[in-house]
Design a protein around this motif. Structure first.
Motif, PDB file in Angstrom:
ATOM      1  N   SER B  49       3.986   7.349   0.947  1.00  0.00           N
ATOM      2  CA  SER B  49       3.159   6.145   0.954  1.00  0.00           C
ATOM      3  C   SER B  49       3.998   4.924   1.272  1.00  0.00           C
ATOM      4  O   SER B  49       3.561   4.041   2.021  1.00  0.00           O
ATOM      5  CB  SER B  49       2.496   5.958  -0.409  1.00  0.00           C
ATOM      6  OG  SER B  49       1.687   7.066  -0.695  1.00  0.00           O
ATOM      7  N   ALA B  50       5.194   4.882   0.706  1.00  0.00           N
ATOM      8  CA  ALA B  50       6.076   3.740   0.963  1.00  0.00           C
ATOM      9  C   ALA B  50       6.387   3.656   2.453  1.00  0.00           C
ATOM     10  O   ALA B  50       6.398   2.570   3.041  1.00  0.00           O
ATOM     11  CB  ALA B  50       7.356   3.861   0.143  1.00  0.00           C
ATOM     12  N   LEU B  51       6.621   4.813   3.090  1.00  0.00           N
ATOM     13  CA  LEU B  51       6.926   4.814   4.521  1.00  0.00           C
ATOM     14  C   LEU B  51       5.718   4.330   5.325  1.00  0.00           C
ATOM     15  O   LEU B  51       5.852   3.531   6.249  1.00  0.00           O
ATOM     16  CB  LEU B  51       7.348   6.214   4.972  1.00  0.00           C
ATOM     17  CG  LEU B  51       8.689   6.681   4.401  1.00  0.00           C
ATOM     18  CD1 LEU B  51       8.988   8.115   4.823  1.00  0.00           C
ATOM     19  CD2 LEU B  51       9.811   5.748   4.852  1.00  0.00           C
ATOM     20  N   VAL B  52       4.524   4.813   4.958  1.00  0.00           N
ATOM     21  CA  VAL B  52       3.311   4.394   5.659  1.00  0.00           C
ATOM     22  C   VAL B  52       3.153   2.881   5.555  1.00  0.00           C
ATOM     23  O   VAL B  52       2.920   2.182   6.545  1.00  0.00           O
ATOM     24  CB  VAL B  52       2.080   5.106   5.052  1.00  0.00           C
ATOM     25  CG1 VAL B  52       0.795   4.446   5.530  1.00  0.00           C
ATOM     26  CG2 VAL B  52       2.086   6.587   5.422  1.00  0.00           C
ATOM     27  N   LEU B  53       3.312   2.358   4.325  1.00  0.00           N
ATOM     28  CA  LEU B  53       3.137   0.923   4.121  1.00  0.00           C
ATOM     29  C   LEU B  53       4.214   0.133   4.856  1.00  0.00           C
ATOM     30  O   LEU B  53       3.933  -0.922   5.431  1.00  0.00           O
ATOM     31  CB  LEU B  53       3.159   0.602   2.622  1.00  0.00           C
ATOM     32  CG  LEU B  53       1.932   1.112   1.880  1.00  0.00           C
ATOM     33  CD1 LEU B  53       2.107   0.938   0.384  1.00  0.00           C
ATOM     34  CD2 LEU B  53       0.683   0.377   2.351  1.00  0.00           C
ATOM     35  N   ALA B  54       5.430   0.677   4.852  1.00  0.00           N
ATOM     36  CA  ALA B  54       6.509  -0.011   5.561  1.00  0.00           C
ATOM     37  C   ALA B  54       6.162  -0.109   7.038  1.00  0.00           C
ATOM     38  O   ALA B  54       6.325  -1.162   7.663  1.00  0.00           O
ATOM     39  CB  ALA B  54       7.827   0.728   5.362  1.00  0.00           C
ATOM     40  N   ALA B  55       5.634   0.990   7.602  1.00  0.00           N
ATOM     41  CA  ALA B  55       5.259   0.979   9.016  1.00  0.00           C
ATOM     42  C   ALA B  55       4.149  -0.034   9.249  1.00  0.00           C
ATOM     43  O   ALA B  55       4.189  -0.813  10.217  1.00  0.00           O
ATOM     44  CB  ALA B  55       4.819   2.374   9.442  1.00  0.00           C
ATOM     45  N   LEU B  56       3.149  -0.047   8.347  1.00  0.00           N
ATOM     46  CA  LEU B  56       2.033  -0.978   8.512  1.00  0.00           C
ATOM     47  C   LEU B  56       2.524  -2.421   8.491  1.00  0.00           C
ATOM     48  O   LEU B  56       2.174  -3.224   9.356  1.00  0.00           O
ATOM     49  CB  LEU B  56       1.019  -0.773   7.388  1.00  0.00           C
ATOM     50  CG  LEU B  56       0.033   0.388   7.569  1.00  0.00           C
ATOM     51  CD1 LEU B  56      -0.843   0.547   6.340  1.00  0.00           C
ATOM     52  CD2 LEU B  56      -0.833   0.148   8.799  1.00  0.00           C
TER      53      LEU B  56
END
Lengths: 613, 382
Positions: B49-56
């Motif tokens: 989730s952290a990676l997804v949010l970082a990408a967003l």
């Protein structure tokens, strides 16, 4: 005769991030029918894991990897290790045939249900007894464990009971189904020493009556000497010694057990005899720190009293006032140690807080000599109060809670110096010296508290207390939270530091053996009052007050030659109204202190004091 | 293992005995933050989730470059066009990513436009190409895009709306507003919660009672009508940007009680800790106790609580904008896009208008998983 429980080659492992860690390595032991096996070991030795494995209540991350746990009641032995933990067979065994009591009686009872409901529940679930039958049997069980009024106890809630009565209720609950085996995990560790003696007496009597076997987990060799038949010693998950109690305690074979027995403070120690810690702390004390101890008293407490107002339970009811401390006086000469002894609720911690000026007394004075004569601590302000904060330091009971987990040891030791404005350059040198003084490697300064064991943390706490070159240390139960095997190390360290630095100690403890080892003078507190005060030798040679005698009689001694007198343990010793004349105090009666020999004073009732006059 | 019998039934282990072996304290020197990080990294879902949010969030400054069209670009010939499929193979031959062009016909019976793909003409996409102009980072003019429609063709991967605007491009633009509103709103409520909760927790007594009653009052107001009233109070003459800030502040002002309670509870617990008392008995001032002992010890918990509060913000903005009381066009947010999906008939005919639900769902779930992971790492005993 074949044993009731026999554990064979049992190994238990925990799953961790780095793979499987085995905590119990091929343990084998037997518990004979009707006998008590004491499982002895320090924290991390695997003794609780063994108990959990027998009941199959291991934490989810743990599993039995090899071995058998044979429970041989009836013709065919059952291998508990092969059962499904939550299966029907195990559930029937657990509670009905094998019962358990825990260390903490408050958290083991549900606060929402009455004692009668909770004890009767087991009966109704397992035997299908009706409510009326269950109540009758529960009443009988409560009477058997020594409840003064069993019929009333049925409808009381756990919070209405004292710690001792709660543990009795737990025992009644465990034994209501007449199990063949009782597993008791440190059943008395959370209790006061007089209560502990009563619970031990109760367990022994119940065993005689019912013929059950007991697996008793403890770290206290005194308990082993008094109620065990057999002993098994665990060290780091391995059985290192086992056998009948007398053989093992009289001729300990393993170096660990031999060392452990030398490390426990005993009452029959020769004057000046030192404990021999299993792991000694090699302390190096720089010579320049020594204080010249003041000639007279460094601390004098004069007639302090303190009451707390409890919020009323019911609406519009009057708030209740509890007198925690009344008219307590203490004298501590410079460079010496005063022991303040009492059970929980005796007010000893309140006194130590008033000395620390964390609480203000309602009456009386606390005088401290900072080098310029005695001055009232509670009148200090500004710079002089700030100086007092440096001269008097507190060492807490729990070394896990008293160090900030987010600070490195360097920051922890530096904090008092930072507050008191010591130059950064001097601070880091002082921190290294302090580590050496408590026998820790200065290279560990960069580490965080969680990397240290309990004993090492307590040494860090002591080092922090010494950072500002104090004159008085208040030690609040300094070794109660530690393993027996490291208590001796901390006590010896404190003695060495006192001798080298000219410190004065006020040591507050419920443990008479510890106070006996440390203190020069001892004051005994009961219900907020001093009942007896004397030099150490006089107090132990000639204890005069019934409360002191009861305390002394209740301490289980690890030596087989001084068994507890279970008949003498009545539980009435902490009620001033029941003390024999001339000691009896009516409710709210203060009594007066009377000297019976030089320096040895006891509290007697006012009626008697008038007669004598 | 050898056995020596010292008497009947007396067993003594004769293995070597070293009392200092395995003595802890030779343990690792990791700080509490390092341990926190290690425990967090064990939480796979939270790390993902952290990676997804970082990408967003990394995409926020570059939305103009990422979107194939500008957010206001209308394609009058392609109103309510359905999603265009992305293909790689034409007639069994690899062409690379391409689309088939649409041919629009007006159905004279239903007055609907029918779009038919022309299966004979693959139109390859262009990459790093020139397209609609925009101010890059708001500073200098640029017209490069990551991907552009084919020469003379269209690229509506998620379809278009009633004005023929590309939905994918608008979603990408909407992410900027929706994601920022979550962060800014939480920062406001975090500041309020920290101050008010800190006062209540540290000073206790009357201050505590006052803050607690205030929290109860704020909590007892029905949320949606209050939002509506407050956003209706925003002057209609404000520019869309000001409305954006206004809405953010409203969301932040109403969400602080949860954080204030978390701060207060943690402070009350920490104040009782021995190490805090130890510092006080050394003569430490309240400011020092707060800065050195209290804040470092509850920060990790607070970050976790704040993370769990961000979805409320995003959902609040979405709800308000959906009702037409939040952000107003031309500002684009996921809620504004969903506003267009209000009409049931439109949704029935053009279901792709519901696409903005997906990024909302992904973001909210990701924040929740991340917050759970952070909380577990901060407090391993819960």
């Amino acid at each position: 005769m074949s044993p009731l429980l026999s554990i064979r080659d049992l190994s238990v492992a925990f799953r961790t991030d780095t793979g499987r860690a085995e905590v119990l390595h091929g343990l084998s032991l037997d518990v004979g029918a009707g006998r008590t096996l004491a499982l002895v070991g320090e924290s991390g030795s695997g003794k609780s894991v063994t108990a959990q494995a027998v009941l199959r209540i291991l934490p989810p991350a743990a599993e039995i990897t090899t071995g058998r746990i044979l429970f041989a009641e009836g013709a065919q032995p059952t291998d508990i290790a092969a059962l499904i933990p939550d299966g029907a067979v195990m559930s029937a065994l657990r509670g009905q045939r094998i019962a358990m009591i825990f260390q903490e009686p408050m958290t083991s009872l549900s606060p929402l249900h009455t004692i009668g409901d909770q004890i009767g529940e087991a009966l109704r679930v397992h035997t299908g007894a009706s409510r009326r039958q269950a109540d009758a049997e529960t009443r009988e069980a409560l009477a058997r464990v020594g409840f003064p009024d069993p019929a009333r106890a049925l409808t009381t809630y756990p919070f209405e009971l004292s710690g001792g009565l709660r543990q009795r209720a737990m025992i009644a609950m465990a034994l209501i189904l007449k199990p063949a085996l009782l597993v008791a995990d440190e059943p008395t560790t959370a209790l006061d020493v007089t209560t502990q003696a009563q619970i031990l007496a109760l367990l022994r009597r119940l065993q005689d009556e019912t013929g059950m076997a007991m697996l008793l987990i403890t770290h206290d060799l005194g308990i082993v000497a008094n109620i065990a038949h057999d002993v098994a010693v665990l060290y780091r998950g391995r059985l290192v010694e086992s056998g009948p109690r007398d053989t093992v305690l009289r001729r300990p074979g393993h170096p660990y057990l031999r060392a452990l027995m030398r490390a426990v403070p005993r009452f029959d120690m020769a004057p000046g005899e030192r404990l021999a810690p299993i792991r000694a702390a090699r302390a190096e004390i720089p010579p320049m720190d020594r204080h010249a101890a003041p000639a007279g008293d460094i601390l004098r407490v004069e007639g302090v009293g303190k009451s707390f107002v409890l919020r009323a339970g019911r609406l519009f009811a009057k708030p209740r006032i509890v007198r925690a401390v009344s008219d307590v006086s203490l004298r501590l000469a410079g460079g010496r140690t005063l022991g303040l002894v009492g059970e929980s609720g005796s007010g000893k911690t309140t006194v130590s807080k008033m000395v620390m000026r964390a609480l203000a007394p309602d009456s009386g004075r606390v005088l401290f000599d900072a080098g310029a004569g005695l001055a009232d601590v509670h009148d200090l302000e500004g710079a002089r109060l700030f100086a007092y904060r440096g001269l008097v330091q507190l060492v807490f009971q729990d070394p896990y809670a008293s160090l900030d987990p987010r600070m490195s040891v360097r920051q922890i030791l530096g904090e008092p110096m930072e507050i008191h404005g010591v130059e950064p350059r001097l601070r880091s040198r002082r921190a290294r010296d302090l580590m050496a003084m408590v026998g820790l490697d200065p290279a560990a300064l960069a580490r965080y508290p969680h990397a240290f064991s309990g004993g090492q943390r307590q040494r860090i706490c002591i080092a922090r207390a010494l950072a500002l070159n104090p004159r008085l240390l208040v030690l609040d139960e300094p070794v109660s939270a530690l393993d027996v095997s490291v208590q001796a190390q901390i006590l010896n360290l404190l003695k060495d530091l006192q001798a080298a630095l000219g410190l004065s100690y006020l040591i507050v403890s419920h443990n008479l053996a510890v106070v006996d080892y440390m203190a020069d003078d001892i004051s005994v507190m009961c219900r907020g009052r001093i009942v007896e005060e004397a030099p150490r030798a006089a107090l132990f040679r000639n204890p005069a007050h019934p409360y002191t005698r009861a305390l002394l009689a209740a301490v289980p001694d690890p030596s087989l030659d001084h068994p507890l007198d279970f008949a003498a343990v009545t539980g009435e010793a902490s009620d001033p109204d029941r003390w024999p004349e001339p000691f009896r105090l009516a409710p709210d009666e203060a009594g007066t202190m009377r000297a019976i020999e030089p320096g040895h004073r006891i509290r007697v009732g006012a009626a008697h004091a008038r007669e004598a006059a | 293992m050898m056995e020596r019998v010292g008497g009947p039934g007396h067993f003594v282990d004769t293995g070597p005995f070293d009392p200092d072996a395995g003595d802890p304290g030779r343990g690792e020197a990791a700080s509490a933050w390092r341990l926190f990080l290690r425990r967090f990294l064990r939480h796979r879902l939270a790390v993902a989730s952290a990676l997804v949010l970082a990408a967003l969030y990394a995409s926020v400054p570059f939305v103009e470059w990422l979107a194939p069209y500008g957010q206001a670009r209308r394609n009058g010939d392609f109103i309510h066009a359905p999603p265009q499929g992305l293909h790689l193979f034409h007639d069994g031959r690899f062409v690379g990513p391409f689309v088939y062009p649409y041919r629009a016909e007006l159905d004279l019976q239903t007055f609907r436009r029918d779009y038919r793909s022309d299966r004979s003409r693959p139109q390859p996409l262009r990459f790093l190409c020139r397209g609609d102009g925009y101010p890059f980072l708001g500073l200098f003019p640029a017209d490069r895009h990551l991907v552009c429609p084919p020469e003379g063709g269209t690229l509506f991967l998620l379809g278009t709306d009633r004005l023929g605007r590309d939905l994918l491009s608008r979603l990408v633009y909407g992410a900027r507003v929706s994601l920022i509103i979550g962060l800014v709103g939480v920062s406001i409520s975090f500041a309020l919660g920290l101050i008010l909760g800190g006062i209540a927790g540290y000073f206790g007594g009357a201050a505590d009672a006052a803050v607690q009653r205030l929290i109860e009052i704020v909590r007892s107001l029905p949320e949606l009508p209050l939002w509506l009233a407050l956003s209706a109070a925003l002057p209609p003459t404000w520019s869309p940007l000001w409305v954006f800030f206004g809405i953010t502040i409203i969301l932040g002002l109403l969400d602080w009680p949860g954080l204030a309670r978390a701060v207060r509870a943690k402070l009350l617990a920490l104040r009782e800790e021995d190490f805090v008392q130890a510092a006080e008995l050394m003569g430490a001032t309240p400011a020092r106790v707060i800065a050195r002992h209290l804040i470092p010890n509850f920060m990790s918990h607070l970050i976790a609580s704040a993370t769990l509060a961000i979805p409320t913000m995003i959902l609040g903005e979405t709800a308000l904008s959906f009702l037409g009381l939040g952000l107003r066009p031309p500002v684009t947010s996921w809620g504004v896009l969903l506003n267009e999906a209000q009409n049931l008939a439109a949704v029935q005919l053009y279901p792709w208008l519901l696409w903005p639900v997906v990024p909302v769902l992904v973001t909210v779930l990701a924040f929740n998983f991340l917050g759970d992971g952070l909380r577990d790492a901060a407090d391993p005993y819960q």
